[in-house]
Design an enzyme around this catalytic site. Structure first.
Site: not given
Length: 124
Positions: A22, A54, A75, A100
């Site tokens: 990854e 935004y 997290e 993910k």
């Protein structure tokens, strides 16, 4: 406060994860941000200066996900996004979801997602 500003399905390519593949190959991540906002003044004045921009939120998230540090855990990534939003914008609460899309799992699944809610404290 019942007003919400949501920025949904922001998509970024980044190199996060605990797995070495990854970190080397990278993958696509999606992020949702949902903020408690007071829209009364912005709605009355029809002025961007009275609103949470935004576009600015998108670029802040992009900077953290793509150009920021590398994270082992989504997290931690979600928590840093939430903390940055609380520090930079006049919002008392933010919800952040990070997905993910291709986790290193030998199995069939759509994605892995972490969702968290953070509130403004005296420290942020």
């Amino acid at each position: 406060m019942n007003d919400r500003l949501r920025v949904k399905n922001m998509s970024f390519y980044a190199f996060h994860g605990d797995d070495k593949s990854e970190q080397q190959l990278g993958q696509r991540y999606e992020v949702d941000v949902d903020m408690a906002v007071d829209t009364e003044l912005a709605a009355r004045n029809d002025d961007l200066h009275d609103a949470v921009n935004y576009k600015s939120v998108f670029h802040l998230v992009e900077k953290i996900v793509v150009a920021g540090k590398r994270y082992n855990l989504i997290e931690s990534l979600a928590a840093d996004i939430a903390g940055a939003i609380l520090r930079q914008y006049p919002v008392p609460e933010v919800r952040v979801a990070v997905r993910k899309l291709k986790p290193p799992i030998n199995g069939i699944l759509d994605y892995v997602e972490v969702s968290l809610c953070r509130r403004k404290t005296l420290n942020n």
